[in-house]
Scaffold this motif. Structure first.
Motif, mmCIF file in Angstrom:
data_model
loop_
_atom_site.group_PDB
_atom_site.id
_atom_site.type_symbol
_atom_site.label_atom_id
_atom_site.label_comp_id
_atom_site.label_asym_id
_atom_site.label_seq_id
_atom_site.Cartn_x
_atom_site.Cartn_y
_atom_site.Cartn_z
ATOM 1 N N MET A 1 0.836 -1.145 0.140
ATOM 2 C CA MET A 1 0.149 0.001 -0.038
ATOM 3 C C MET A 1 0.770 1.114 -0.025
ATOM 4 O O MET A 1 0.448 2.295 -0.634
ATOM 5 C CB MET A 1 -0.976 -0.059 1.152
ATOM 6 C CG MET A 1 -2.058 -0.909 0.973
ATOM 7 S SD MET A 1 -2.953 -1.190 -0.346
ATOM 8 C CE MET A 1 -3.661 0.367 -0.340
ATOM 9 N N VAL A 2 1.835 1.300 0.724
ATOM 10 C CA VAL A 2 2.955 2.546 0.678
ATOM 11 C C VAL A 2 3.408 2.605 -0.690
ATOM 12 O O VAL A 2 3.533 3.685 -1.170
ATOM 13 C CB VAL A 2 4.023 2.196 1.901
ATOM 14 C CG1 VAL A 2 5.175 3.094 1.436
ATOM 15 C CG2 VAL A 2 3.466 2.069 3.247
ATOM 16 N N GLN B 1 0.597 3.905 -2.900
ATOM 17 C CA GLN B 1 0.027 5.032 -2.663
ATOM 18 C C GLN B 1 0.863 6.401 -2.881
ATOM 19 O O GLN B 1 0.502 7.300 -3.565
ATOM 20 C CB GLN B 1 -0.316 5.543 -0.873
ATOM 21 C CG GLN B 1 -1.449 4.479 -0.554
ATOM 22 C CD GLN B 1 -2.895 5.591 -0.671
ATOM 23 O OE1 GLN B 1 -2.590 6.523 -1.036
ATOM 24 N NE2 GLN B 1 -3.804 4.963 -0.386
ATOM 25 N N GLN C 1 -0.841 8.545 -5.638
ATOM 26 C CA GLN C 1 -1.241 9.570 -4.961
ATOM 27 C C GLN C 1 -0.101 10.965 -5.185
ATOM 28 O O GLN C 1 -0.476 11.582 -5.320
ATOM 29 C CB GLN C 1 -1.787 9.131 -3.523
ATOM 30 C CG GLN C 1 -2.708 8.373 -3.744
ATOM 31 C CD GLN C 1 -4.127 8.603 -4.299
ATOM 32 O OE1 GLN C 1 -4.318 9.660 -4.273
ATOM 33 N NE2 GLN C 1 -4.897 7.685 -4.517
ATOM 34 N N THR D 1 -2.065 0.337 8.288
ATOM 35 C CA THR D 1 -2.365 0.198 6.974
ATOM 36 C C THR D 1 -3.972 0.805 6.716
ATOM 37 O O THR D 1 -3.996 1.430 5.631
ATOM 38 C CB THR D 1 -2.403 -1.376 6.433
ATOM 39 O OG1 THR D 1 -1.057 -2.044 6.623
ATOM 40 C CG2 THR D 1 -2.790 -1.329 4.996
ATOM 41 N N TYR E 1 -3.852 4.432 7.030
ATOM 42 C CA TYR E 1 -2.986 5.210 6.065
ATOM 43 C C TYR E 1 -3.659 5.250 4.661
ATOM 44 O O TYR E 1 -3.769 6.222 4.065
ATOM 45 C CB TYR E 1 -1.630 4.449 5.774
ATOM 46 C CG TYR E 1 -0.788 5.066 4.733
ATOM 47 C CD1 TYR E 1 -0.151 6.444 4.700
ATOM 48 C CD2 TYR E 1 -0.620 4.117 3.396
ATOM 49 C CE1 TYR E 1 0.594 6.891 3.697
ATOM 50 C CE2 TYR E 1 0.210 4.786 2.531
ATOM 51 C CZ TYR E 1 0.754 6.113 2.525
ATOM 52 O OH TYR E 1 1.472 6.415 1.576
ATOM 53 N N THR E 2 -4.575 4.370 4.439
ATOM 54 C CA THR E 2 -5.238 4.212 3.030
ATOM 55 C C THR E 2 -6.525 4.406 3.289
ATOM 56 O O THR E 2 -7.376 4.518 1.998
ATOM 57 C CB THR E 2 -5.141 2.615 2.474
ATOM 58 O OG1 THR E 2 -5.632 1.731 3.472
ATOM 59 C CG2 THR E 2 -3.725 2.317 2.504
ATOM 60 N N THR F 1 -8.900 0.890 -1.895
ATOM 61 C CA THR F 1 -8.156 -0.155 -2.991
ATOM 62 C C THR F 1 -7.515 0.843 -4.125
ATOM 63 O O THR F 1 -8.530 1.521 -4.645
ATOM 64 C CB THR F 1 -9.052 -1.131 -3.412
ATOM 65 O OG1 THR F 1 -9.544 -1.872 -2.217
ATOM 66 C CG2 THR F 1 -8.041 -2.018 -4.247
ATOM 67 N N ILE F 2 -6.538 0.654 -4.531
ATOM 68 C CA ILE F 2 -5.974 1.263 -5.927
ATOM 69 C C ILE F 2 -6.000 0.122 -6.760
ATOM 70 O O ILE F 2 -5.226 -0.944 -6.699
ATOM 71 C CB ILE F 2 -4.454 1.574 -5.498
ATOM 72 C CG1 ILE F 2 -4.622 2.580 -4.350
ATOM 73 C CG2 ILE F 2 -3.975 2.376 -6.925
ATOM 74 C CD1 ILE F 2 -3.280 3.357 -4.141
#
Length: 309
Positions: A127-128, A131, A135, A184, A187-188, A192-193
């Motif tokens: 996710m890091v 993101q 992003q 997680t 932070y998100t 979902t990306i």
């Protein structure tokens, strides 16, 4: 004047005759059986079943390999579509992520520990990476490096708590599992990306190529390369021998001059780096980065290590 009697030994046999008698007696003594003869006699007494058992004890990886081959044969006979190239492709792609996590789990288990946070660390790293790339607009290489840094930091935290506070790895990783899952989600925000929004480099591990009619992904190839590299390091390097020594007996390893805490910390850092690779494979496998995908793979990785021997 006092006479001195001449001393005559009881055995008045001449020396030459006595030596010949000794030689005759020595030739009559049966020859003792040498070590080589004893080994041959022992091997002659062993049965084929005992020889097979000795081979299985000497090479523990043979047993799960035999079970795997027999399972493939049985399922192939029960269902003709099991050995279909499309089905084999699906199986290899499904085990890529769990297999990579199992490599990291193996290192921890070799030190007499266990890591319940491998799935959470992998998800946090993925996710890091996604993101920051999507992003924040950083390059995918920088995003992968940031994901690696997060996984290394997570491994360092686990290693620090285990080595400095001498806490059981089970308790430590059970606590950090919940911490990483919470981080997680915070932070998100649970979003979902999609893979369509990511650069091609992040989804490159999902690229397929065909070998003998079976489609493999780049992630599967990376997993196999990792297995070969880690196996070589564990068997052929001093660090690998230190890992085994620490897992067998920490006190004996310390008395032998091995820095136990340094080895444990390096193991958790190595596991973190492998989990970062697993995060990359997970993104390519699912063509997305989800905060919920793979959190519960810790038990699957432990099962893979135990069954794999």
């Amino acid at each position: 004047m006092k006479r001195h009697r001449r001393f005559i030994p009881r055995d008045s046999t001449p020396i030459d005759r006595r030596s010949s008698i000794v030689n005759q007696q020595s030739t009559q003594v049966p020859a003792t059986t040498g070590p080589h003869d004893l080994a041959e006699e022992f091997l002659d007494r062993t049965t084929p079943l005992s020889r097979i058992r000795n081979v299985l004890h000497r090479y523990p990886a043979v047993s799960p390999a035999i079970v795997l081959v027999l399972s493939v044969i049985v399922f192939g006979l029960l269902n003709e579509r099991f050995l279909n190239p499309a089905n084999l492709s699906l199986i290899t792609q499904q085990v890529a992520v769990v297999g990579t996590l199992a490599i990291a789990q193996t290192l921890i288990i070799l030190t007499a520990g266990i890591d319940l946070s491998v799935g959470a660390v992998m998800v946090l790293s993925s996710m890091v990476t996604a993101q920051f790339t999507v992003q924040a607009g950083v390059s995918p290489v920088v995003g992968l490096i940031l994901g690696l840094a997060v996984a290394l930091a997570a491994g360092a935290l686990n290693g620090f708590l285990v080595t400095k506070f001498r806490l059981p790895p089970f308790i430590v990783t059970l606590g950090t599992l919940n911490i990483f899952v919470a981080l997680t989600l915070l932070y998100t925000s649970g979003a979902t990306i999609r893979g369509a929004d990511m650069p091609d480099l992040l989804t490159w591990t999902g690229t397929t190529f065909n070998i003998a009619g079976v489609n493999f992904t780049t992630g599967v190839l990376m997993m196999l390369v990792l297995y070969i590299v880690i196996a070589f390091i564990l068997q052929k390097t001093a660090w690998g021998r230190h890992v085994y020594a620490v897992g067998d007996d920490k006190e004996a390893a310390r008395l032998a001059g091995i820095s136990v805490n340094r080895v444990l910390m390096s193991v958790y850092l190595a596991a973190g780096s492998i989990l970062a690779i697993g995060a990359w494979i997970q993104i390519g496998r699912s063509n997305a980065a989800s905060p919920n995908a793979g959190v519960d793979l810790n038990l699957d990785s432990i099962t893979a290590v135990v069954i794999g021997g």
